[in-house]
Motif scaffolding. Structure first.
Motif, PDB file in Angstrom:
ATOM      1  N   ALA A   1      32.617  42.044 -57.671  1.00 25.52           N
ATOM      2  CA  ALA A   1      31.456  41.514 -57.841  1.00 25.52           C
ATOM      3  C   ALA A   1      30.271  42.610 -57.654  1.00 25.52           C
ATOM      4  O   ALA A   1      29.429  42.781 -58.563  1.00 25.52           O
ATOM      5  N   SER A   2      30.582  43.640 -56.894  1.00 27.85           N
ATOM      6  CA  SER A   2      29.747  44.646 -56.885  1.00 27.85           C
ATOM      7  C   SER A   2      29.805  45.674 -58.181  1.00 27.85           C
ATOM      8  O   SER A   2      28.853  46.236 -58.576  1.00 27.85           O
ATOM      9  N   LEU A   3      31.072  45.724 -58.540  1.00 27.70           N
ATOM     10  CA  LEU A   3      31.179  46.564 -60.018  1.00 27.70           C
ATOM     11  C   LEU A   3      30.737  45.848 -61.224  1.00 27.70           C
ATOM     12  O   LEU A   3      30.123  46.586 -62.121  1.00 27.70           O
ATOM     13  N   LEU A   4      30.645  44.521 -61.090  1.00 30.98           N
ATOM     14  CA  LEU A   4      30.350  43.742 -62.510  1.00 30.98           C
ATOM     15  C   LEU A   4      28.725  43.508 -62.301  1.00 30.98           C
ATOM     16  O   LEU A   4      28.235  43.484 -63.493  1.00 30.98           O
ATOM     17  N   GLY A   5      28.083  43.561 -61.338  1.00 31.83           N
ATOM     18  CA  GLY A   5      26.619  42.995 -61.260  1.00 31.83           C
ATOM     19  C   GLY A   5      26.531  41.609 -61.573  1.00 31.83           C
ATOM     20  O   GLY A   5      27.284  40.646 -61.810  1.00 31.83           O
TER      21      GLY A   5
ATOM     22  N   VAL B   1      34.646  30.824 -51.834  1.00 25.37           N
ATOM     23  CA  VAL B   1      33.468  31.271 -51.143  1.00 25.37           C
ATOM     24  C   VAL B   1      33.201  32.601 -51.184  1.00 25.37           C
ATOM     25  O   VAL B   1      31.712  32.930 -51.258  1.00 25.37           O
ATOM     26  N   ALA B   2      34.017  33.495 -51.536  1.00 28.13           N
ATOM     27  CA  ALA B   2      33.553  35.063 -51.369  1.00 28.13           C
ATOM     28  C   ALA B   2      32.925  35.202 -52.953  1.00 28.13           C
ATOM     29  O   ALA B   2      32.094  35.893 -52.774  1.00 28.13           O
ATOM     30  N   LEU B   3      33.017  34.501 -53.841  1.00 30.39           N
ATOM     31  CA  LEU B   3      32.321  34.815 -55.159  1.00 30.39           C
ATOM     32  C   LEU B   3      30.696  34.072 -54.993  1.00 30.39           C
ATOM     33  O   LEU B   3      30.083  34.384 -56.150  1.00 30.39           O
ATOM     34  N   GLY B   4      30.865  33.148 -54.220  1.00 33.04           N
ATOM     35  CA  GLY B   4      29.639  32.451 -54.074  1.00 33.04           C
ATOM     36  C   GLY B   4      28.563  32.336 -55.264  1.00 33.04           C
ATOM     37  O   GLY B   4      28.753  31.423 -56.368  1.00 33.04           O
ATOM     38  N   SER B   5      27.612  33.241 -55.046  1.00 29.24           N
ATOM     39  CA  SER B   5      26.404  32.893 -56.081  1.00 29.24           C
ATOM     40  C   SER B   5      26.827  34.274 -57.484  1.00 29.24           C
ATOM     41  O   SER B   5      25.916  34.465 -58.058  1.00 29.24           O
ATOM     42  N   SER B   6      27.835  34.674 -57.180  1.00 25.31           N
ATOM     43  CA  SER B   6      28.196  35.765 -58.224  1.00 25.31           C
ATOM     44  C   SER B   6      28.643  34.971 -59.599  1.00 25.31           C
ATOM     45  O   SER B   6      29.074  33.840 -59.634  1.00 25.31           O
ATOM     46  N   PRO B   7      28.556  35.664 -60.753  1.00 28.34           N
ATOM     47  CA  PRO B   7      28.728  34.932 -62.116  1.00 28.34           C
ATOM     48  C   PRO B   7      30.125  34.613 -62.401  1.00 28.34           C
ATOM     49  O   PRO B   7      30.805  34.356 -63.445  1.00 28.34           O
ATOM     50  N   ILE B   8      31.157  35.141 -61.274  1.00 34.42           N
ATOM     51  CA  ILE B   8      32.540  35.204 -61.608  1.00 34.42           C
ATOM     52  C   ILE B   8      32.940  33.806 -61.142  1.00 34.42           C
ATOM     53  O   ILE B   8      32.798  33.113 -60.281  1.00 34.42           O
ATOM     54  N   ALA B   9      33.796  33.175 -62.293  1.00 34.74           N
ATOM     55  CA  ALA B   9      34.170  31.596 -62.060  1.00 34.74           C
ATOM     56  C   ALA B   9      35.686  31.884 -61.614  1.00 34.74           C
ATOM     57  O   ALA B   9      36.451  32.709 -61.773  1.00 34.74           O
TER      58      ALA B   9
END
Ligand code: PGA
Length: 250
Positions: free
Chosen positions: A30-34, A55-63
């Motif tokens: 998540a931090s590498l992709l922004g 849970v870990a990806l929560g609000s990130s754009p990764i599905a």
């Protein structure tokens, strides 16, 4: 890639990573992709890590997608997981028909049932197809891939099209380091699109290539007009290499 179709880069972890390892991976990725990666990004953890990854990806754009789903809604299927169970975990999609599962026991009929179950539950579904080395050498690639796609899509309706993705993954390229050439990938993905067009809107359908995709070859594969992204196994297990493949879609 075509202008109208957003690229999709999916990582299939197969039988790798505990929940704790998965969490660590997600923080790094998540931090590498922004917040705004140049493609739809998907990870497919094993069942035991799904909840931790959601849970870990929560609000990130990764599905988060599963690697497989059973075709039945419930009942006496020891060790299996239903589409509704996936949905309840926060998972938004699933692979179906991966060649490693077909080799183990899955039939075309079961793949079609899994695909239908996934769509009925509101999941995105990535249907995997692809030929063996023997079939390719015998000149049977087109017939084989067309038959797999037609059989899996027999019960698909035109309205399902926006939740369907098809991944062309030649078995001889999976985990072997022997990637299909961009021209071979293009030819097969065009066949997949043409066959799928009989059931869904082919111009909108995303068709992926999979099989020994790496940061070094991803851009050339995704530059092909009918290759809308990649399904990555080995090179998706390390955040840095997976992030470089995502960047290649931009
Ligand atoms: P690979 O696997 O990238 O390790 O070849 C691809 C897949 O099986 O989806």
């Amino acid at each position: 890639m075509s202008d109208g179709r957003r690229p999709l880069v999916a990582g299939n972890w197969k039988m790798n990573k505990t929940a704790a390892e998965a969490r660590e991976f997600c923080t790094a990725l998540a931090s590498l992709l922004g917040p705004d990666p140049p493609a739809d990004v998907v990870v497919c953890p094993p069942f035991t890590a799904l909840e931790a990854v959601v849970v870990a990806l929560g609000s990130s754009p990764i599905a988060v997608y599963a690697q497989a789903v059973h075709g039945a809604a419930g009942g006496p299927h020891t060790g299996e997981i239903s589409a509704d169970m996936l949905r309840a975990t926060g998972v938004v999609g699933t692979l179906v028909g991966h060649s490693e599962r077909r080799a183990a026991r899955e039939t075309d009929e079961q793949v079609a049932q899994s695909l239908r179950a996934g769509l009925d539950a509101g999941l995105m579904v990535v249907l995997c197809c692809g030929e063996s080395l023997g079939t390719r050498r015998g000149g049977g690639t087109e017939r084989w891939v067309a038959a797999q796609v037609a059989s899996a899509l027999a019960a698909v309706h035109p309205g399902d099209g926006d939740r369907l993705v098809i991944a062309y993954e030649p078995i001889w390229a999976i985990g072997t380091g022997e990637t299909a050439s961009p021209a071979e990938a293009q030819e097969a993905c065009a066949i997949v699109r043409a066959v799928a067009s009989e059931r869904v809107d082919g111009a909108a359908l995303r068709v992926l290539y999979g099989g020994s995709v790496t940061p070094a070859n991803a851009a050339a594969l995704m530059a092909q007009p009918d290759v809308d992204g990649v399904l990555v196994g080995g090179a998706s297990l390390e955040p840095g290499s997976f992030a470089r493949i995502v960047a290649a879609a931009g």
